[in-house]
Design an enzyme around this catalytic site. Structure first.
Site, short mmCIF file in Angstrom:
data_model
loop_
_atom_site.label_atom_id
_atom_site.label_comp_id
_atom_site.label_asym_id
_atom_site.label_seq_id
_atom_site.Cartn_x
_atom_site.Cartn_y
_atom_site.Cartn_z
N GLU A 119 0.77 -1.25 -0.14
CA GLU A 119 -0.15 -0.03 -0.13
C GLU A 119 0.78 1.42 0.10
OE1 GLU A 119 -3.05 -0.31 3.04
OE2 GLU A 119 -3.95 -1.82 2.16
N GLU A 148 -5.81 -8.56 -0.64
CA GLU A 148 -6.37 -8.04 0.72
C GLU A 148 -7.70 -7.80 0.21
OE1 GLU A 148 -4.74 -4.91 3.39
OE2 GLU A 148 -3.04 -5.46 3.22
#
Length: 505
Positions: free
Chosen positions: A168, A287
């Site tokens: 991320e 995710e």
């Protein structure tokens, strides 16, 4: 529904049913690792948890993060435990003891019958630490880091195949957050160095943290412009929740995942065309889950504690239905989404929960994950579906019936996964599968409850569990059944004809 053998989307990569363990909350300490637990083995692994994980047939588990990895020095978690340093863990504001690290996780994954998806720190660190970790894990012997692994008691290399280039990195919350061009350049150089150490590995570049980021999808275009020739996958992350109590809108949120996947595929194919490449970029949705129940409780946790109960969502029936819809969506893109990780596996927004020193139990979301993983291996078919539809504040033309079909030709098995989103009524379902001659219904599993907010807990772990339906019939190649309101359904069919020694499942 009309089901045809020739209407094929793609073959399921087993890694579509992966999961995730991060050094966060009680995922590791008190989750998979608790040396003082009555069920702990000689490694300190909770065998009651391992039993539940093995039942899921989890093929791959991402580790050690997540936000955690962007501040993690992997060297802190190897070697003699009494020499390991405690560190302030900035991502989740806890203290990391480092009693559990790379080698312990590899041992745990082997015990769980899973492969490892290892993430490297491209937040506070970079190329050097990344290539050294590959050397430590994968090089046989005769170099500084491979010999260090051997000195730590691991003669054979871990041979980890799949590696994530950070986590991320588009997010301002991320330690070492970078602009797309900064990350793209670093990821490219890290990828090259890591593959120079071990040319057999596969790499995942960081995509956007979610499709609502202001930099999406320019982030993907820039990152892939730098990394396209060196990586095999780009990641997607997305979490969903019913924060405003609107069940009909909540049950439609898999349509957001669908749009996210389609957009990322479009960007990948744009970069492919721009580079005149013959290579297809695949997706790693590493995710995904429901996450919203625990947000207020997490705000009360004291900082700098050790393994506090963070992100411990307790899931309802309607959460399980959303997870079922998300699994169906991933299957619909099996031709491009090759890996996915339900985040996470134990205690932290997880299908499995534990009590420290006590029991482990299955949350509601455990069951659709279990059914898809066990029965969803094979070729995904594209059924022709006619279903009533509805509109919500965020979505239009939402089908009441969310469904897909997986055909395992080798096992002569056909599985229909179906969610009835209707909050009031059952759906009458007719499936035409006349070109599947000899197939018969062997089981119809249903997960439902009269209370959409019903949960499983440590004191009542069997409150929401699958039941067998007995109203599903087949005649002349036509399956007829009824799907209860707000239900997850698994209809299993097998070719019952004798065939050259192939056992009937």
């Amino acid at each position: 529904m009309v089901i045809e053998k020739d209407f094929q989307i793609g073959t399921v990569d087993d890694r579509l049913y992966g999961s995730f363990i991060e050094h966060l909350g009680r995922a590791v300490y008190g989750g998979i690792y608790e040396p003082d637990h009555p069920t702990a083995d000689h490694n300190g692994f909770r065998t009651d948890v391992l039993e539940l994980v093995r039942a899921l047939k989890v093929p791959i588990v991402r580790y050690p993060g997540g936000n955690f990895v962007s501040g993690y020095n992997w060297e802190d978690g190897v070697g003699p435990r009494d020499e390991r340093k405690r560190r302030l863990e900035l991502a989740w504001r806890t203290v990391e003891t480092n009693l559990f690290g790379t080698n312990e996780f590899v041992d745990w994954a082997k015990a769980a019958n899973a492969d490892v998806m290892m993430a490297v720190n491209l937040g506070t660190r970079g190329v050097d630490a990344a290539r050294n970790l590959v050397e430590y894990c994968n090089h046989p012997a005769g170099s500084a880091y491979s010999d260090l692994r051997i000195a730590h008691g691991y003669q054979k290399p871990h041979s980890i195949k799949t590696w994530c280039l950070g986590n991320e990195m588009d997010g301002p919350w991320q330690i070492g957050h970078k602009a797309a061009i900064e990350y793209g350049r670093m990821a490219c150089e890290a990828a090259k160095a890591m593959k120079w150490v071990d040319s057999s590995i596969e790499l995942v570049a960081c995509g956007s943290s979610n499709r609502h980021m202001p930099t999406f999808p320019d982030w993907e275009a820039t990152v892939l412009d730098h990394t396209y020739d060196h990586v095999q996958y780009i990641s997607l992350h997305s979490y969903y929740g019913n924060r405003d109590g609107d069940t009909s809108n909540y049950l439609a949120q898999s349509m957001d995942m669908d749009e996210f996947i389609r957009s990322v595929i479009a960007v990948c194919d744009y970069v492919k065309a721009k580079k005149r490449s013959k290579k297809t970029m695949y997706l790693s949705f590493d995710e995904w889950n429901v996450w919203f129940h625990s947000n207020q409780a997490d705000e009360q946790i004291e900082p700098w504690s050790i393994a506090p109960p963070q992100l411990e969502d307790v899931y309802t029936l309607e959460d399980a239905l959303v997870v079922g819809c998300l699994l169906i969506t991933l299957l619909k893109y099996a031709h491009r989404v090759k890996m996915a990780c339900l985040a996470q596996l134990v205690n932290v927004i997880a299908p499995i929960m534990t009590v420290n020193g006590g029991d482990a139990w299955r949350q509601t979301i455990y069951y659709p994950y279990l059914h898809a993983s066990v029965y969803g291996r094979g070729v995904v078919l594209n059924p022709l579906v006619s279903s009533p539809k509805y509109d919500t504040k965020d979505f239009t033309d939402v089908p009441m019936l969310e469904t897909t079909v997986v055909w395992n030709e080798a096992e002569r098995a056909l599985t229909i996964f179906a969610v009835n989103r209707d909050e009031s009524d059952a759906l009458s379902l007719t499936c035409d599968l006349r070109n599947f001659e000899g197939y018969d219904v062997i089981e119809h599993l249903v997960l439902t409850h009269e209370d959409a907010k019903a949960t499983n807990t440590a004191t009542n772990p069997q409150h929401v569990v699958p039941q067998k339906s007995h109203n599903t019939t087949i005649s002349g190649g036509i399956v007829t059944t009824s799907l209860p309101k707000l239900s997850w359904n698994v209809i299993r069919l097998v070719d019952m004809r004798p065939s050259q020694g192939i056992p009937i499942q």
